[in-house]
Design an enzyme around this catalytic site. Structure first.
Site, mmCIF file in Angstrom:
data_model
loop_
_atom_site.group_PDB
_atom_site.id
_atom_site.type_symbol
_atom_site.label_atom_id
_atom_site.label_comp_id
_atom_site.label_asym_id
_atom_site.label_seq_id
_atom_site.Cartn_x
_atom_site.Cartn_y
_atom_site.Cartn_z
ATOM 1 N N TYR A 1 -1.570 0.250 10.753
ATOM 2 C CA TYR A 1 -1.769 -0.266 9.391
ATOM 3 C C TYR A 1 -0.542 0.021 8.533
ATOM 4 C CZ TYR A 1 -3.685 -0.794 4.672
ATOM 5 O OH TYR A 1 -3.888 -1.169 3.360
ATOM 6 N N SER B 1 0.850 -1.185 0.000
ATOM 7 C CA SER B 1 0.000 0.000 0.000
ATOM 8 C C SER B 1 0.887 1.238 0.000
ATOM 9 C CB SER B 1 -0.888 0.017 1.252
ATOM 10 O OG SER B 1 -1.551 1.257 1.397
#
Length: 232
Positions: free
Chosen positions: A156, A143
């Site tokens: 995250y 990501s």
């Protein structure tokens, strides 16, 4: 472009979103695709769509990627059904409450189990046979949160930084073995995970699938190590 006809690819997190899109694109090029996720009903829906296209075969296997035994059983089933595994796409991921101040330890543990341990379990399960054949491709979906951190993405982002570190280190470990590694870092994609960020422009799941396709169809001597895909 290297042909995927008759090749076999496992895609984790394939019940919807990016994973389903990757499976459909690879199948469209003739690959047999194995759909792995926890929601078997959703997997079956994707399997039916792919099977109706009449290109590569599709097989749905319920798998909890955070469970090592589940992942090992997945690989065994695929080898029994199709023989060798040519591509393994580590796509399954969780994006839960990620600010340290939230104190949601259970959610952090879940992200670590899926986003980091799940990636390692998948690699560990397929790598020995790939090394034995001197052929194979591991694709890790990270990501842009693994490149930069916001005040609400701390944990995250940490898991996605870890995915990039695993990809980078593994690529060096596997140099000149014939096994390739690609890390793909998507920006915001319009999927179930991003519904809360409705005010931001988003990519389509198919955009990430096309990036995977680009990496895995390069000639055997070309290793695309890193792809970052952002919305304009």
């Amino acid at each position: 472009m290297k042909s995927l006809q008759g090749k076999t690819a496992i895609i984790t997190g394939a019940s919807s979103g990016i994973g389903a899109a990757i499976a459909k694109v690879l199948s469209g090029e003739g690959a047999n695709v194995v759909l792995a996720a926890r929601r078997i009903d959703k997997l079956k829906e994707v399997e039916q769509v792919i099977s109706s296209q009449g290109n590569g075969k599709a097989l749905a296997v319920r798998t909890d990627i955070s469970n090592r035994e589940d992942v090992e059983n997945l690989v065994k089933k695929v080898e029994e059904a199709f023989g060798s595994i040519d591509v393994f796409v580590n796509n399954a991921g969780q994006m839960l409450s990620a600010a340290v101040q939230s104190g949601k330890v259970e959610e952090w543990e879940s992200m670590i189990d899926v986003n980091i341990k799940g990636v390692l379990y998948g690699i560990n399960a397929v790598l020995p046979s790939m090394l034995e054949r001197s052929s194979g491709h591991i694709v890790n979906i990270a990501s842009v949160s693994g490149l930069e951190v916001t005040k609400t993405s701390t944990v995250y982002s940490a898991t996605k930084f870890a995915v990039r570190a695993i990809s980078t280190g593994l690529e060096k470990e596997l140099a000149r073995t014939g096994v390739r590694v690609t890390n793909i870092s998507p920006g915001m994609v319009d999927t179930r995970l991003s519904k809360s960020a409705s005010d931001r422009k988003k990519l389509k799941a198919e955009d990430i699938a096309k990036a995977v396709m680009y990496a895995v169809t390069q000639p055997d001597y070309v290793n695309v190590n890193e792809i970052t895909v952002r919305p304009v």
